[in-house]
Design a protein around this motif. Structure first.
Motif, mmCIF file in Angstrom:
data_model
loop_
_atom_site.group_PDB
_atom_site.id
_atom_site.type_symbol
_atom_site.label_atom_id
_atom_site.label_comp_id
_atom_site.label_asym_id
_atom_site.label_seq_id
_atom_site.Cartn_x
_atom_site.Cartn_y
_atom_site.Cartn_z
ATOM 1 N N ASP A 72 11.455 17.372 30.760
ATOM 2 C CA ASP A 72 11.141 18.995 29.937
ATOM 3 C C ASP A 72 10.711 18.661 29.031
ATOM 4 O OD1 ASP A 72 13.250 18.487 28.736
ATOM 5 O OD2 ASP A 72 14.104 20.116 29.487
ATOM 6 N N GLU A 73 10.207 19.226 27.870
ATOM 7 C CA GLU A 73 9.323 19.142 26.791
ATOM 8 C C GLU A 73 10.638 18.302 25.432
ATOM 9 O OE1 GLU A 73 6.508 17.615 23.701
ATOM 10 O OE2 GLU A 73 6.490 19.405 26.119
ATOM 11 N N LEU A 74 12.147 19.199 26.004
ATOM 12 C CA LEU A 74 13.045 18.750 25.376
ATOM 13 C C LEU A 74 13.396 17.102 25.686
ATOM 14 C CD1 LEU A 74 15.386 18.783 23.181
ATOM 15 C CD2 LEU A 74 16.458 19.773 24.995
ATOM 16 N N ALA A 75 13.430 16.299 26.297
ATOM 17 C CA ALA A 75 13.759 15.026 26.859
ATOM 18 C C ALA A 75 12.608 14.343 26.364
ATOM 19 C CB ALA A 75 13.496 15.256 28.592
ATOM 20 N N ARG A 76 11.534 15.119 26.538
ATOM 21 C CA ARG A 76 9.774 13.834 26.167
ATOM 22 C C ARG A 76 9.883 13.893 24.807
ATOM 23 N NH1 ARG A 76 7.157 16.792 31.141
ATOM 24 N NH2 ARG A 76 7.263 18.767 29.986
ATOM 25 N N SER A 77 10.950 14.907 23.994
ATOM 26 C CA SER A 77 10.348 14.684 22.307
ATOM 27 C C SER A 77 11.346 13.990 21.859
ATOM 28 C CB SER A 77 10.734 15.877 21.298
ATOM 29 O OG SER A 77 12.030 16.588 22.183
ATOM 30 N N SER A 78 12.450 13.007 22.842
ATOM 31 C CA SER A 78 13.450 11.873 22.437
ATOM 32 C C SER A 78 13.319 10.830 22.614
ATOM 33 C CB SER A 78 14.668 12.260 23.446
ATOM 34 O OG SER A 78 14.233 11.927 24.544
ATOM 35 N N GLY A 79 13.902 10.459 21.665
ATOM 36 C CA GLY A 79 14.308 8.463 21.587
ATOM 37 C C GLY A 79 14.980 7.589 22.395
ATOM 38 N N VAL A 80 15.065 8.088 23.360
ATOM 39 C CA VAL A 80 15.956 7.553 24.467
ATOM 40 C C VAL A 80 15.927 5.774 25.283
ATOM 41 C CG1 VAL A 80 16.997 10.100 24.730
ATOM 42 C CG2 VAL A 80 15.896 8.669 26.682
ATOM 43 N N MET A 81 17.468 5.713 24.758
ATOM 44 C CA MET A 81 17.394 4.583 25.717
ATOM 45 C C MET A 81 17.848 4.246 27.022
ATOM 46 S SD MET A 81 17.662 1.801 22.154
ATOM 47 C CE MET A 81 19.053 1.391 22.483
ATOM 48 N N LEU A 82 17.840 3.798 27.850
ATOM 49 C CA LEU A 82 18.703 3.540 28.899
ATOM 50 C C LEU A 82 20.323 3.825 28.734
ATOM 51 C CD1 LEU A 82 16.315 0.701 31.534
ATOM 52 C CD2 LEU A 82 16.604 3.103 31.923
ATOM 53 N N GLU A 83 20.331 3.303 27.566
ATOM 54 C CA GLU A 83 22.238 2.683 27.608
ATOM 55 C C GLU A 83 22.433 3.880 26.817
ATOM 56 O OE1 GLU A 83 19.827 0.532 25.787
ATOM 57 O OE2 GLU A 83 20.168 -0.349 27.777
ATOM 58 N N ASP A 84 21.680 5.274 26.840
ATOM 59 C CA ASP A 84 21.855 6.759 26.816
ATOM 60 C C ASP A 84 22.713 7.362 27.891
ATOM 61 O OD1 ASP A 84 22.079 6.360 23.606
ATOM 62 O OD2 ASP A 84 19.521 7.082 23.907
ATOM 63 N N PHE A 85 22.141 6.578 29.168
ATOM 64 C CA PHE A 85 22.200 6.949 30.702
ATOM 65 C C PHE A 85 23.931 6.409 31.691
ATOM 66 C CE2 PHE A 85 18.599 8.313 28.687
ATOM 67 C CZ PHE A 85 18.203 9.821 29.016
ATOM 68 N N SER A 86 23.897 7.672 31.882
ATOM 69 C CA SER A 86 25.056 6.743 32.831
ATOM 70 C C SER A 86 24.825 6.920 34.332
ATOM 71 C CB SER A 86 26.514 7.599 32.524
ATOM 72 O OG SER A 86 26.409 7.893 31.169
#
Length: 142
Positions: A72-86
């Protein structure tokens, strides 16, 4: 004739009640964690004060998060890295640790087969920006 109809009606009510109770059991979550395979994909909506908020497809390979895809747009505008997920096992560990520490809120819900359905966390009711909620909408095992 009326007695037969009454008996038939009662039998149907009993069958319906038994089926309804069985369905409730089938739809309720499991108390046991999922026997997590090494590879799977899940879609999740994450509500958090931080970079991983939004809807995501998370791919797990060899028990590690290998890829994430914003949905979604909120996710697309984020600056995440793999370490942010579980992985689901990570959520299980977080939940156990939060319960040991006495977190204000730590709720983990599982599907009927034990897969993660949701995880909600609030470490301290007085602290701002420590709330976390993930809701899993789809799990695929290759």
């Amino acid at each position: 004739m009326r007695a037969t109809m009454r008996r038939t009606g009662r039998a149907l009510v009993l069958v319906w009640a038994a089926a309804a109770l069985a369905a409730c059991g089938a739809l309720s979550g499991s108390d046991e964690p999922w026997s997590e395979p090494s590879d799977y994909t899940y879609e999740a909506t994450i509500t958090v004060f931080g970079p991983s908020a939004g809807r995501w497809r998370v791919t797990v390979r060899d028990h590690e998060v290998a890829a994430v895809e914003p949905l979604d747009e909120l996710a697309r505008s984020s600056g995440v890295m793999l370490e942010d997920f579980s992985t689901f096992a990570d959520y299980e560990d977080w939940h156990a640790e939060a319960l040991e520490r006495g977190a204000a809120v730590s709720r983990l819900a599982r599907t009927h087969d034990g897969a993660l359905k949701s995880y909600e966390y609030d470490g301290d009711e007085q602290a701002a920006d420590d709330e976390y909620l993930v809701v899993v909408s789809e799990v695929t095992v290759p």
